[in-house]
Write a protein that holds these residues in place. Structure first.
Motif, PDB file in Angstrom:
ATOM      1  N   LEU A 173       0.732  -0.892   0.166  1.00 54.06           N
ATOM      2  CA  LEU A 173       0.097  -0.057   0.261  1.00 54.06           C
ATOM      3  C   LEU A 173       0.953   1.011  -0.022  1.00 54.06           C
ATOM      4  N   ASN A 174       1.986   0.700   0.357  1.00 55.61           N
ATOM      5  CA  ASN A 174       2.704   2.727   0.535  1.00 55.61           C
ATOM      6  C   ASN A 174       3.623   2.504  -0.723  1.00 55.61           C
ATOM      7  N   ILE A 175       4.337   1.793  -1.100  1.00 51.44           N
ATOM      8  CA  ILE A 175       4.130   2.112  -2.690  1.00 51.44           C
ATOM      9  C   ILE A 175       3.323   2.174  -3.477  1.00 51.44           C
ATOM     10  N   ASP A 176       2.412   1.597  -3.997  1.00 49.06           N
ATOM     11  CA  ASP A 176       1.145   1.633  -4.501  1.00 49.06           C
ATOM     12  C   ASP A 176       0.954   3.517  -4.330  1.00 49.06           C
ATOM     13  N   SER A 177       1.134   3.873  -3.081  1.00 47.93           N
ATOM     14  CA  SER A 177       0.185   5.192  -2.573  1.00 47.93           C
ATOM     15  C   SER A 177       1.166   6.287  -3.201  1.00 47.93           C
ATOM     16  N   ARG A 178       2.561   5.572  -3.348  1.00 50.47           N
ATOM     17  CA  ARG A 178       3.975   6.660  -3.452  1.00 50.47           C
ATOM     18  C   ARG A 178       3.149   6.748  -5.710  1.00 50.47           C
ATOM     19  N   LEU A 179       3.711   5.379  -5.738  1.00 48.45           N
ATOM     20  CA  LEU A 179       3.303   5.743  -7.250  1.00 48.45           C
ATOM     21  C   LEU A 179       2.293   6.532  -7.786  1.00 48.45           C
ATOM     22  N   SER A 180       1.139   6.785  -6.853  1.00 46.88           N
ATOM     23  CA  SER A 180      -0.187   7.747  -7.193  1.00 46.88           C
ATOM     24  C   SER A 180      -0.099   9.324  -7.293  1.00 46.88           C
ATOM     25  N   LEU A 181       1.127   9.012  -6.472  1.00 43.24           N
ATOM     26  CA  LEU A 181       0.876  10.195  -5.997  1.00 43.24           C
ATOM     27  C   LEU A 181       1.951  11.107  -6.970  1.00 43.24           C
ATOM     28  N   GLY A 182       3.247  10.005  -7.353  1.00 41.99           N
ATOM     29  CA  GLY A 182       3.958  10.974  -8.200  1.00 41.99           C
ATOM     30  C   GLY A 182       3.031  10.707 -10.376  1.00 41.99           C
ATOM     31  N   LEU A 183       2.567  10.047 -10.336  1.00 41.51           N
ATOM     32  CA  LEU A 183       1.782   9.974 -11.415  1.00 41.51           C
ATOM     33  C   LEU A 183       0.767  11.701 -11.190  1.00 41.51           C
ATOM     34  N   TYR A 184      -0.184  11.403 -10.064  1.00 34.92           N
ATOM     35  CA  TYR A 184      -0.936  12.918  -9.741  1.00 34.92           C
ATOM     36  C   TYR A 184      -0.233  14.221 -10.165  1.00 34.92           C
ATOM     37  N   MET A 241       2.887  14.472 -12.128  1.00 37.06           N
ATOM     38  CA  MET A 241       3.198  14.667 -13.182  1.00 37.06           C
ATOM     39  C   MET A 241       1.876  15.266 -13.736  1.00 37.06           C
ATOM     40  N   ASP A 242       0.624  14.879 -13.796  1.00 35.52           N
ATOM     41  CA  ASP A 242       0.094  15.803 -14.042  1.00 35.52           C
ATOM     42  C   ASP A 242      -0.971  16.977 -13.788  1.00 35.52           C
ATOM     43  N   LEU A 243      -0.016  17.926 -12.850  1.00 41.40           N
ATOM     44  CA  LEU A 243       0.098  18.874 -12.811  1.00 41.40           C
ATOM     45  C   LEU A 243       1.367  19.685 -13.390  1.00 41.40           C
ATOM     46  N   TRP A 244       2.028  18.833 -13.647  1.00 43.02           N
ATOM     47  CA  TRP A 244       3.151  19.190 -14.423  1.00 43.02           C
ATOM     48  C   TRP A 244       4.506  19.531 -13.025  1.00 43.02           C
ATOM     49  N   GLU A 245       4.246  18.681 -12.529  1.00 44.97           N
ATOM     50  CA  GLU A 245       5.614  18.862 -10.983  1.00 44.97           C
ATOM     51  C   GLU A 245       5.945  17.566 -11.009  1.00 44.97           C
ATOM     52  N   LEU A 246       7.257  17.864 -12.382  1.00 44.78           N
ATOM     53  CA  LEU A 246       7.578  17.061 -12.739  1.00 44.78           C
ATOM     54  C   LEU A 246       8.834  16.525 -12.327  1.00 44.78           C
ATOM     55  N   ASP A 247       9.698  17.285 -11.615  1.00 48.17           N
ATOM     56  CA  ASP A 247      10.402  16.877 -10.654  1.00 48.17           C
ATOM     57  C   ASP A 247      10.386  16.619  -9.592  1.00 48.17           C
ATOM     58  N   GLN A 248       8.667  16.601  -8.493  1.00 47.13           N
ATOM     59  CA  GLN A 248       8.027  15.842  -7.431  1.00 47.13           C
ATOM     60  C   GLN A 248       7.849  14.781  -8.093  1.00 47.13           C
ATOM     61  N   ALA A 249       7.919  14.637  -8.888  1.00 49.53           N
ATOM     62  CA  ALA A 249       6.917  13.416  -9.583  1.00 49.53           C
ATOM     63  C   ALA A 249       8.019  12.341 -10.297  1.00 49.53           C
ATOM     64  N   LYS A 250       9.376  12.825 -10.910  1.00 52.01           N
ATOM     65  CA  LYS A 250      10.496  11.984 -10.967  1.00 52.01           C
ATOM     66  C   LYS A 250      11.267  11.233  -8.757  1.00 52.01           C
ATOM     67  N   THR A 251      10.788  12.179  -7.698  1.00 53.10           N
ATOM     68  CA  THR A 251      11.286  11.707  -6.591  1.00 53.10           C
ATOM     69  C   THR A 251       9.932  10.693  -6.174  1.00 53.10           C
ATOM     70  N   ALA A 252       8.796  10.265  -6.664  1.00 49.62           N
ATOM     71  CA  ALA A 252       8.485   9.234  -6.383  1.00 49.62           C
ATOM     72  C   ALA A 252       8.737   8.741  -7.102  1.00 49.62           C
ATOM     73  N   ASP A 288      -9.432  25.653 -10.563  1.00 50.78           N
ATOM     74  CA  ASP A 288      -9.786  24.948  -9.674  1.00 50.78           C
ATOM     75  C   ASP A 288      -9.032  24.405  -8.712  1.00 50.78           C
ATOM     76  N   ILE A 289      -8.053  23.660  -9.863  1.00 48.09           N
ATOM     77  CA  ILE A 289      -7.545  22.060  -8.738  1.00 48.09           C
ATOM     78  C   ILE A 289      -5.798  22.850  -7.854  1.00 48.09           C
ATOM     79  N   HIS A 290      -6.013  24.400  -8.300  1.00 50.31           N
ATOM     80  CA  HIS A 290      -4.473  24.705  -7.873  1.00 50.31           C
ATOM     81  C   HIS A 290      -3.274  23.728  -8.779  1.00 50.31           C
ATOM     82  N   ALA A 291      -2.999  23.899 -10.093  1.00 48.99           N
ATOM     83  CA  ALA A 291      -2.575  22.579 -10.636  1.00 48.99           C
ATOM     84  C   ALA A 291      -1.647  24.211 -11.081  1.00 48.99           C
ATOM     85  N   HIS A 292      -0.735  24.888  -9.846  1.00 49.12           N
ATOM     86  CA  HIS A 292       0.193  26.195 -10.680  1.00 49.12           C
ATOM     87  C   HIS A 292       1.054  26.110 -12.598  1.00 49.12           C
ATOM     88  N   LYS A 293       1.876  25.284 -11.719  1.00 53.77           N
ATOM     89  CA  LYS A 293       2.569  24.656 -12.951  1.00 53.77           C
ATOM     90  C   LYS A 293       1.910  24.976 -14.470  1.00 53.77           C
TER      91      LYS A 293
END
Length: 215
Positions: free
Chosen positions: A2-13, A15-26, A197-202
Motif C-alpha cells: 500500500l505504501n509503494i502503491d500510494s507513492r506511485l499514485s502520488l507521482g502520477l498525480y 505528473m498530471d499537475l506538471w510537477e515533474l521533479d516531484q513526480a520523479k522523486t516519487a 480550480d485544482i491549484h495546478a500552478h505549473k
C-alpha cells in the motif's frame, strides 16, 4: 504494498499537475522500495512513468533507454496487458514526446483496445487525446478534431478536471494549426480555469505562456 502503491499514485498525480521533479522523486522512491522485492511490478510501472518525465524535460536519452527496455515487456505479456493499459498509454506518450509517432500510435491503439474491453475510462480518454495529437501531426485535421471531441465528451461525463483541461490544451493546439486563433484562445482559457480550480500552478503557467505567445 500500500505504501509503494500510494507513492506511485502520488507521482502520477504530480505528473498530471506538471510537477515533474516531484513526480520523479516519487517514482524513484517506488523503484528503490520495490526493486528486487515481491513488489517488483510497481517498480517497473514507476520506471515507465519515469521515462515520460524524462521525455517531458527533454532528457531524451534516458527516456529512450527506458522506453525501449519496456516496450516489448509491457505490450507482449497478453495476460497482464489489460492491467498494464494505463502504463502502455504512458509509453505511448513517451514515444510521442520522442517524436516516434508510429510507435506512439500503436501503443495508444493497444491501450485503447484494453481500455474499451476493461472499461478504463481514463485510459480510453488519454489514448484518444494521444491519437488526436498524432492525427494533427499528420495534418489529418478532421480525424484529430473527431478524437478531440470524443475525448472531451468522455471527460466531461466523469468530471475529471485535470484531464479535461489537458484535452482543451491539445484542442487549442489543433485550432492553432488550422489558424483558428480565436478558438484556440477560447479552449486554452477553459483549460486555464480548470487548472486554477485544482491549484495546478505549473499547468496554469504553461497555459498562460501559450496564450501570451499566441496573442
Amino acid at each position: 504494498m500500500l505504501n509503494i502503491d500510494s507513492r506511485l499514485s502520488l507521482g502520477l498525480y504530480a505528473m498530471d499537475l506538471w510537477e515533474l521533479d516531484q513526480a520523479k522523486t516519487a517514482f524513484n522512491t517506488v523503484i528503490d522500495l520495490g526493486q528486487n522485492t515481491p513488489h517488483q511490478a510497481w517498480a517497473e510501472k514507476a520506471t515507465v512513468a519515469l521515462a515520460l518525465t524524462y521525455a517531458c524535460q527533454n532528457q531524451t536519452e534516458q527516456a529512450q533507454i527506458i522506453a525501449s527496455k519496456y516496450l516489448h515487456k509491457f505490450t507482449q505479456q497478453s495476460q497482464q496487458s489489460g492491467r498494464l493499459a494505463y502504463f502502455i498509454q504512458l509509453l505511448g506518450q513517451t514515444y510521442e514526446q520522442l517524436g516516434n509517432i508510429e510507435q506512439a500510435e500503436a501503443l495508444y491503439q493497444q491501450a485503447l483496445h484494453f481500455a474499451e474491453a476493461g472499461h478504463y475510462l481514463q485510459v480510453k480518454d488519454k489514448s484518444l487525446t494521444g491519437l488526436a495529437n498524432i492525427a494533427r501531426q499528420r495534418q489529418q485535421m478532421a480525424v484529430a478534431l473527431n478524437y478531440h471531441t470524443q475525448s472531451i465528451d468522455l471527460f466531461k461525463s466523469i468530471e475529471a478536471k485535470c484531464d479535461l483541461a489537458n484535452d482543451y490544451v491539445e484542442l487549442g493546439h489543433s485550432h492553432i494549426y488550422i489558424k483558428q486563433l480565436h478558438m484556440a484562445h477560447h479552449h486554452w482559457k477553459q483549460a486555464l480555469s480548470l487548472y486554477a480550480d485544482i491549484h495546478a500552478h505549473k499547468q496554469v503557467s504553461r497555459v498562460r505562456t501559450l496564450l501570451d505567445n499566441a496573442s
